[in-house]
Design a protein around this motif. Structure first.
Motif, PDB file in Angstrom:
ATOM      1  N   ARG A  82      25.903  31.374  22.106  1.00  0.00           N
ATOM      2  CA  ARG A  82      25.868  30.475  23.265  1.00  0.00           C
ATOM      3  C   ARG A  82      25.268  29.120  22.898  1.00  0.00           C
ATOM      4  O   ARG A  82      25.769  28.070  23.305  1.00  0.00           O
ATOM      5  N   SER A  83      24.204  29.138  22.110  1.00  0.00           N
ATOM      6  CA  SER A  83      23.485  27.893  21.819  1.00  0.00           C
ATOM      7  C   SER A  83      24.101  27.100  20.671  1.00  0.00           C
ATOM      8  O   SER A  83      24.132  25.864  20.704  1.00  0.00           O
ATOM      9  N   ASP A  84      24.586  27.814  19.647  1.00  0.00           N
ATOM     10  CA  ASP A  84      25.034  27.130  18.430  1.00  0.00           C
ATOM     11  C   ASP A  84      26.520  27.306  18.120  1.00  0.00           C
ATOM     12  O   ASP A  84      27.039  26.654  17.211  1.00  0.00           O
ATOM     13  N   GLY A  85      27.153  28.236  18.814  1.00  0.00           N
ATOM     14  CA  GLY A  85      28.552  28.516  18.506  1.00  0.00           C
ATOM     15  C   GLY A  85      28.733  29.426  17.312  1.00  0.00           C
ATOM     16  O   GLY A  85      29.864  29.723  16.904  1.00  0.00           O
ATOM     17  N   LEU A  86      27.621  29.884  16.742  1.00  0.00           N
ATOM     18  CA  LEU A  86      27.687  30.809  15.609  1.00  0.00           C
ATOM     19  C   LEU A  86      26.423  31.646  15.575  1.00  0.00           C
ATOM     20  O   LEU A  86      25.385  31.276  16.137  1.00  0.00           O
ATOM     21  N   ALA A  87      26.509  32.773  14.902  1.00  0.00           N
ATOM     22  CA  ALA A  87      25.363  33.659  14.686  1.00  0.00           C
ATOM     23  C   ALA A  87      25.372  34.099  13.229  1.00  0.00           C
ATOM     24  O   ALA A  87      26.429  34.380  12.663  1.00  0.00           O
ATOM     25  N   THR A  88      24.189  34.139  12.612  1.00  0.00           N
ATOM     26  CA  THR A  88      24.078  34.429  11.180  1.00  0.00           C
ATOM     27  C   THR A  88      23.654  35.870  10.944  1.00  0.00           C
ATOM     28  O   THR A  88      22.712  36.372  11.578  1.00  0.00           O
ATOM     29  N   LYS A 116      16.080  27.306  -5.685  1.00  0.00           N
ATOM     30  CA  LYS A 116      15.035  28.310  -5.542  1.00  0.00           C
ATOM     31  C   LYS A 116      15.645  29.607  -5.037  1.00  0.00           C
ATOM     32  O   LYS A 116      16.605  29.606  -4.277  1.00  0.00           O
ATOM     33  N   GLU A 117      15.067  30.737  -5.441  1.00  0.00           N
ATOM     34  CA  GLU A 117      15.625  32.032  -5.068  1.00  0.00           C
ATOM     35  C   GLU A 117      15.588  32.249  -3.563  1.00  0.00           C
ATOM     36  O   GLU A 117      16.534  32.791  -2.986  1.00  0.00           O
ATOM     37  N   ASP A 118      14.509  31.827  -2.890  1.00  0.00           N
ATOM     38  CA  ASP A 118      14.484  32.039  -1.444  1.00  0.00           C
ATOM     39  C   ASP A 118      15.567  31.217  -0.748  1.00  0.00           C
ATOM     40  O   ASP A 118      16.137  31.645   0.262  1.00  0.00           O
ATOM     41  N   GLY A 119      15.881  30.039  -1.312  1.00  0.00           N
ATOM     42  CA  GLY A 119      16.972  29.240  -0.772  1.00  0.00           C
ATOM     43  C   GLY A 119      18.315  29.888  -1.024  1.00  0.00           C
ATOM     44  O   GLY A 119      19.183  29.917  -0.134  1.00  0.00           O
ATOM     45  N   ARG A 120      18.516  30.420  -2.239  1.00  0.00           N
ATOM     46  CA  ARG A 120      19.781  31.097  -2.540  1.00  0.00           C
ATOM     47  C   ARG A 120      19.970  32.315  -1.647  1.00  0.00           C
ATOM     48  O   ARG A 120      21.088  32.619  -1.220  1.00  0.00           O
ATOM     49  N   ALA A 121      18.858  33.024  -1.353  1.00  0.00           N
ATOM     50  CA  ALA A 121      18.948  34.199  -0.481  1.00  0.00           C
ATOM     51  C   ALA A 121      19.429  33.805   0.911  1.00  0.00           C
ATOM     52  O   ALA A 121      20.213  34.527   1.540  1.00  0.00           O
ATOM     53  N   LYS A 122      18.979  32.649   1.409  1.00  0.00           N
ATOM     54  CA  LYS A 122      19.426  32.183   2.731  1.00  0.00           C
ATOM     55  C   LYS A 122      20.897  31.780   2.698  1.00  0.00           C
ATOM     56  O   LYS A 122      21.605  31.922   3.707  1.00  0.00           O
ATOM     57  N   ASN A 123      21.344  31.273   1.562  1.00  0.00           N
ATOM     58  CA  ASN A 123      22.743  30.849   1.459  1.00  0.00           C
ATOM     59  C   ASN A 123      23.708  32.021   1.355  1.00  0.00           C
ATOM     60  O   ASN A 123      24.885  31.887   1.687  1.00  0.00           O
ATOM     61  N   ARG A 124      23.223  33.179   0.888  1.00  0.00           N
ATOM     62  CA  ARG A 124      24.067  34.378   0.819  1.00  0.00           C
ATOM     63  C   ARG A 124      24.086  35.017   2.209  1.00  0.00           C
ATOM     64  O   ARG A 124      23.244  35.841   2.540  1.00  0.00           O
ATOM     65  N   ARG A 125      25.065  34.658   2.995  1.00  0.00           N
ATOM     66  CA  ARG A 125      25.050  35.058   4.399  1.00  0.00           C
ATOM     67  C   ARG A 125      26.477  35.215   4.916  1.00  0.00           C
ATOM     68  O   ARG A 125      27.435  34.805   4.270  1.00  0.00           O
ATOM     69  N   SER A 173      35.371  34.293  14.196  1.00  0.00           N
ATOM     70  CA  SER A 173      35.748  34.199  12.791  1.00  0.00           C
ATOM     71  C   SER A 173      34.564  34.684  11.967  1.00  0.00           C
ATOM     72  O   SER A 173      33.448  34.178  12.104  1.00  0.00           O
ATOM     73  N   VAL A 174      34.782  35.690  11.136  1.00  0.00           N
ATOM     74  CA  VAL A 174      33.735  36.218  10.252  1.00  0.00           C
ATOM     75  C   VAL A 174      33.818  35.428   8.955  1.00  0.00           C
ATOM     76  O   VAL A 174      34.826  35.503   8.240  1.00  0.00           O
ATOM     77  N   GLU A 175      32.776  34.659   8.647  1.00  0.00           N
ATOM     78  CA  GLU A 175      32.848  33.700   7.553  1.00  0.00           C
ATOM     79  C   GLU A 175      31.763  33.968   6.517  1.00  0.00           C
ATOM     80  O   GLU A 175      30.567  33.927   6.821  1.00  0.00           O
ATOM     81  N   GLY A 176      32.200  34.244   5.272  1.00  0.00           N
ATOM     82  CA  GLY A 176      31.288  34.571   4.193  1.00  0.00           C
ATOM     83  C   GLY A 176      30.828  33.344   3.427  1.00  0.00           C
ATOM     84  O   GLY A 176      31.572  32.374   3.255  1.00  0.00           O
ATOM     85  N   HIS A 177      29.583  33.387   2.939  1.00  0.00           N
ATOM     86  CA  HIS A 177      29.000  32.311   2.143  1.00  0.00           C
ATOM     87  C   HIS A 177      28.236  32.926   0.970  1.00  0.00           C
ATOM     88  O   HIS A 177      27.685  34.025   1.079  1.00  0.00           O
TER      89      HIS A 177
END
Length: 274
Positions: free
Chosen positions: A161-167, A258-267, A203-207
């Motif tokens: 509702r707020s962002d048009g997407l959910a992670t 950074k690994e914590d950043g890469r972990a957030k990008n794998r979504r 739409s299910v979108e991989g990153h």
């Protein structure tokens, strides 16, 4: 010949490893870091029939994950030591404790990979010669990434509702697209969301992060999105309400350095379709 001065493995009863390595003669430890969970992604040569890494190779790169101990060995003498000679010395020492070099043809074409038994399983030892006066050892204890973060259907609905997407942060094995049992609660909550809102289309979108080949990452992210779509369809969600897309590493939301950043990008993102 250079000689390894001392090499020992100390194994805790719990199965966690403390791994002590003394540098080859003429080298010293420049840095030493332990990370509870990280991905290792390095180029390797694995063309010969004798190479035993083929199951772990994608697009010429060796990819594993787990608890990682990283040691950088700095060259402090005037003599030049080839990567093959460095590998021979580590091979000799690791062989004494049951280790095995799995890709002898490597060297200038990439990292040397060893597999060493530890009683409860094995440790990967990866030797990467950097051709600039130092080499790096990665000691990787296989283990599962922290459990998949599950969300409630109400949280997904609020994000849409707020962002048009959910992670969704879903735990996949490195380089693979098969869903694990740990993802079931997240799939169930997504099904609940879609059943509560029967007109909603997503739409299910991989990153992915930026480790590895960009084209391969796009295909991998698409395969993962398709796996989730298939799981939703298997639970009764109509095919016409779902789409799948793979962005690979092209749309990061955090610092890939950074690994914590890469972990957030794998979504995986659920993007509302109009």
């Amino acid at each position: 010949m250079t000689k390894i001065l001392n090499l020992c493995f100390l194994f805790a009863v719990s199965g966690a490893q403390a791994f002590g390595v003394a540098p080859i003669q003429g080298y010293e430890v420049g840095s030493h870091k332990i990370t509870d969970y990280a991905d290792i992604d390095l180029p390797v040569s694995c063309a010969q029939p004798s190479c035993q890494l083929k199951a772990h190779i994608a697009n010429g790169r060796f990819r594993i994950d787990g608890k990682v101990e990283k040691l950088q060995m700095l060259h402090r003498s005037g003599s030049k030591v080839s990567p093959q000679q460095v590998a021979r010395e580590y091979t000799a020492s690791l062989t004494k404790v049951g280790g095995k070099l799995l890709n002898r043809e490597s060297g200038e074409n990439g990292a040397f990979v060893f597999k060493v038994p530890d009683g409860a399983g094995h440790v990967w030892v990866v030797l990467d010669d950097n051709f600039a006066g130092y080499h790096t050892l990665y000691l990787v204890t296989p283990q599962t990434r922290a459990s998949t973060v599950s969300v409630q259907a109400s949280e997904l609905a609020a994000s849409l509702r707020s962002d048009g997407l959910a992670t969704l942060y879903i735990n996949f094995d490195t380089g693979r697209s098969e869903l694990k049992a740990a993802v079931e609660p997240t799939i169930d909550e997504t099904v609940t969301l879609l059943k509560q809102q029967p007109t909603l289309r997503v739409s299910v979108e991989g990153h992915t992060d930026n480790q590895g080949d960009a084209a391969a990452n796009r295909q991998l992210s698409l395969d993962r999105a398709r796996a989730i779509v298939a799981a939703l369809e298997a639970r009764g969600i109509a095919k016409g309400r779902l789409a799948a897309k793979g962005h690979g590493q092209d749309a990061p939301i955090a610092d890939n350095r950074k690994e914590d950043g890469r972990a957030k990008n794998r979504r995986v993102e659920l993007v509302q379709l109009t």
